[in-house]
Scaffold this motif. Structure first.
Motif, mmCIF file in Angstrom:
data_model
loop_
_atom_site.group_PDB
_atom_site.id
_atom_site.type_symbol
_atom_site.label_atom_id
_atom_site.label_comp_id
_atom_site.label_asym_id
_atom_site.label_seq_id
_atom_site.Cartn_x
_atom_site.Cartn_y
_atom_site.Cartn_z
ATOM 1 N N GLY A 146 -4.426 4.997 -3.255
ATOM 2 C CA GLY A 146 -4.805 6.126 -2.421
ATOM 3 C C GLY A 146 -4.647 7.506 -3.006
ATOM 4 N N ALA A 147 -4.021 7.621 -4.179
ATOM 5 C CA ALA A 147 -3.850 8.946 -4.776
ATOM 6 C C ALA A 147 -5.118 9.405 -5.487
ATOM 7 C CB ALA A 147 -2.671 8.951 -5.743
ATOM 8 N N ILE A 148 -6.040 8.469 -5.719
ATOM 9 C CA ILE A 148 -7.338 8.842 -6.295
ATOM 10 C C ILE A 148 -8.327 8.871 -5.144
ATOM 11 C CG2 ILE A 148 -9.124 8.187 -7.960
ATOM 12 C CD1 ILE A 148 -6.938 6.832 -9.578
ATOM 13 N N TRP A 149 -8.435 10.049 -4.527
ATOM 14 C CA TRP A 149 -9.184 10.157 -3.275
ATOM 15 C C TRP A 149 -10.087 11.380 -3.248
ATOM 16 C CZ3 TRP A 149 -10.238 6.760 0.320
ATOM 17 C CH2 TRP A 149 -10.718 7.187 1.562
ATOM 18 N N ASN A 150 -9.554 12.514 -3.677
ATOM 19 C CA ASN A 150 -10.285 13.776 -3.591
ATOM 20 C C ASN A 150 -10.253 14.466 -4.947
ATOM 21 O OD1 ASN A 150 -10.996 16.540 -3.134
ATOM 22 N ND2 ASN A 150 -10.541 16.286 -0.963
ATOM 23 N N ALA A 151 -11.421 14.731 -5.516
ATOM 24 C CA ALA A 151 -11.493 15.343 -6.847
ATOM 25 C C ALA A 151 -10.818 16.710 -6.874
ATOM 26 C CB ALA A 151 -12.953 15.466 -7.283
ATOM 27 N N ALA A 183 3.132 -11.357 1.845
ATOM 28 C CA ALA A 183 2.470 -10.109 2.222
ATOM 29 C C ALA A 183 3.465 -8.963 2.096
ATOM 30 C CB ALA A 183 1.945 -10.198 3.654
ATOM 31 N N LEU A 184 3.024 -7.862 1.510
ATOM 32 C CA LEU A 184 3.903 -6.728 1.275
ATOM 33 C C LEU A 184 3.349 -5.455 1.884
ATOM 34 C CD1 LEU A 184 4.789 -7.254 -2.511
ATOM 35 C CD2 LEU A 184 6.301 -7.623 -0.556
ATOM 36 N N TYR A 185 4.271 -4.641 2.365
ATOM 37 C CA TYR A 185 3.923 -3.278 2.811
ATOM 38 C C TYR A 185 5.013 -2.323 2.334
ATOM 39 C CZ TYR A 185 2.367 0.573 5.811
ATOM 40 O OH TYR A 185 1.929 1.775 6.298
ATOM 41 N N ASN A 186 6.165 -2.356 2.983
ATOM 42 C CA ASN A 186 7.269 -1.487 2.583
ATOM 43 C C ASN A 186 8.263 -2.157 1.654
ATOM 44 O OD1 ASN A 186 6.592 0.968 3.991
ATOM 45 N ND2 ASN A 186 7.105 -0.085 5.898
ATOM 46 N N ASP A 187 8.323 -3.477 1.706
ATOM 47 C CA ASP A 187 9.256 -4.186 0.827
ATOM 48 C C ASP A 187 8.885 -3.988 -0.640
ATOM 49 O OD1 ASP A 187 10.675 -5.117 2.941
ATOM 50 O OD2 ASP A 187 9.982 -7.213 2.798
ATOM 51 N N ILE A 188 9.913 -4.021 -1.478
ATOM 52 C CA ILE A 188 9.707 -3.996 -2.933
ATOM 53 C C ILE A 188 10.381 -5.226 -3.495
ATOM 54 C CG2 ILE A 188 10.150 -2.760 -5.089
ATOM 55 C CD1 ILE A 188 10.098 -0.153 -3.503
ATOM 56 N N LYS A 189 9.597 -6.088 -4.122
ATOM 57 C CA LYS A 189 10.096 -7.345 -4.670
ATOM 58 C C LYS A 189 10.084 -7.298 -6.188
ATOM 59 C CE LYS A 189 10.230 -9.552 -0.618
ATOM 60 N NZ LYS A 189 11.496 -10.036 -0.013
ATOM 61 N N ASP A 238 0.822 -1.206 0.000
ATOM 62 C CA ASP A 238 0.000 0.000 0.000
ATOM 63 C C ASP A 238 0.864 1.267 0.000
ATOM 64 O OD1 ASP A 238 -1.222 -2.321 0.924
ATOM 65 O OD2 ASP A 238 -2.580 -1.271 2.259
ATOM 66 N N THR A 239 0.364 2.285 -0.699
ATOM 67 C CA THR A 239 1.062 3.570 -0.701
ATOM 68 C C THR A 239 0.232 4.695 -0.080
ATOM 69 O OG1 THR A 239 0.334 3.818 -3.004
ATOM 70 C CG2 THR A 239 2.606 3.111 -2.635
ATOM 71 N N HIS A 240 -1.104 4.567 -0.104
ATOM 72 C CA HIS A 240 -1.982 5.566 0.527
ATOM 73 C C HIS A 240 -1.654 6.986 0.062
ATOM 74 C CE1 HIS A 240 -1.691 2.182 3.525
ATOM 75 N NE2 HIS A 240 -2.995 2.200 3.283
ATOM 76 N N ASP A 262 2.624 6.687 2.346
ATOM 77 C CA ASP A 262 3.651 5.646 2.309
ATOM 78 C C ASP A 262 4.401 5.672 0.979
ATOM 79 O OD1 ASP A 262 3.317 4.279 4.873
ATOM 80 O OD2 ASP A 262 1.317 3.785 4.138
ATOM 81 N N TYR A 263 4.678 6.883 0.520
ATOM 82 C CA TYR A 263 5.337 7.077 -0.768
ATOM 83 C C TYR A 263 6.859 6.987 -0.673
ATOM 84 C CZ TYR A 263 6.649 9.370 -5.178
ATOM 85 O OH TYR A 263 7.193 9.660 -6.404
ATOM 86 N N ASP A 264 7.429 7.134 0.520
ATOM 87 C CA ASP A 264 8.886 7.207 0.659
ATOM 88 C C ASP A 264 9.593 6.009 0.042
ATOM 89 O OD1 ASP A 264 8.832 9.642 1.833
ATOM 90 O OD2 ASP A 264 9.301 8.956 3.864
ATOM 91 N N LYS A 265 9.017 4.821 0.160
ATOM 92 C CA LYS A 265 9.662 3.633 -0.404
ATOM 93 C C LYS A 265 9.829 3.759 -1.908
ATOM 94 C CE LYS A 265 5.091 1.512 -0.186
ATOM 95 N NZ LYS A 265 4.223 0.671 0.643
#
Length: 227
Positions: free
Chosen positions: A39-44, A218-224, A7-9, A13-16
């Motif tokens: 999460g970047a598509i959230w507010n018009a 399961a992934l969160y901050n890791d990049i595979k 997730d980037t939200h 969580d864009y730093d990765k």
């Protein structure tokens, strides 16, 4: 190169991704897949600003939807075909991989199925911070079953936001320190676990990086890298 992360939200969580961009030389021929809660598509009102950090990246961003997306905006984009499956093209280098599709990317077959359950929806407002479309429909599940059958139920990779209900029993998987409860989206994914043969299944949602089994990650901050 095909990379995958959790997730980037939006920019939370864009730093990765920023770190990835500074450490690797990637071009538009390379792909980063986000396993839901883009999460970047959230507010018009702030859409262009929220998409800008991703739009300026030199590589192609692919994402499946999670439970934290504005589905009113997301579903307003026209559906088109890309590499064998249905997508929403958000920007030239930002593409939403829709549910129940099989994509052929760099010789790899990838089945995608977004969606998840907002466990905090009781304090959210519909069409403002929560959308009922986060839960997969029967039509989307059936489309996924049909599309998998076209490949004899065999793909290289499965990418989802949440996971099937049986995977929730693994002790490596938890959500904010608590045992994960199975919801409607988990049971929906059981349909594919029961019929599909695959090398690896990657998912996000649970905010943990963990190798669940030989073929579940399961992934969160890791990049595979998909290989």
């Amino acid at each position: 190169m095909i990379l995958i992360t959790g997730d980037t939200h939006g920019t939370i969580d864009y730093d990765k991704i920023h770190i990835l961009n500074t450490r690797k030389i990637l071009t538009s021929n390379d792909y980063l897949i986000i396993a839901g809660d883009f999460g970047a598509i959230w507010n018009a009102n702030t859409l262009d600003r929220d998409l800008y950090p991703y739009e300026k990246l030199p590589f192609t961003v692919l994402f499946i939807d999670g439970n934290h997306e504005n589905f009113d905006i997301l579903n307003s984009y026209p559906v088109t075909k890309w590499n064998g499956g249905n997508v929403h093209i958000i920007r030239k280098n930002i593409i939403h991989l829709m549910r129940g599709q099989v994509f052929n990317i760099e010789g790899k077959t990838i089945f995608t199925f977004g969606g998840g359950t907002s466990i905090d929806k009781y304090r959210r407002e519909e069409h403002i911070s929560w959308w009922k479309e986060e839960i997969p429909s029967k039509e989307e599940i059936n489309e996924g079953i049909i599309n998998l059958s076209k490949y004899d139920n065999k793909v290289d990779f499965i990418i989802t936001h949440s996971c099937d209900s049986n995977t929730l029993n693994n002790p490596s998987l938890f959500f904010y320190g608590n045992k994960c409860e199975a919801y409607e989206d988990n049971y929906a994914l059981d349909n594919f676990e029961n019929i599909a043969t695959y090398k690896k299944w990657f998912f996000g949602h649970y905010h943990v990086d963990a190798v669940i089994s030989d073929n579940k990650v399961a992934l969160y901050n890791d990049i595979k890298e998909l290989d």
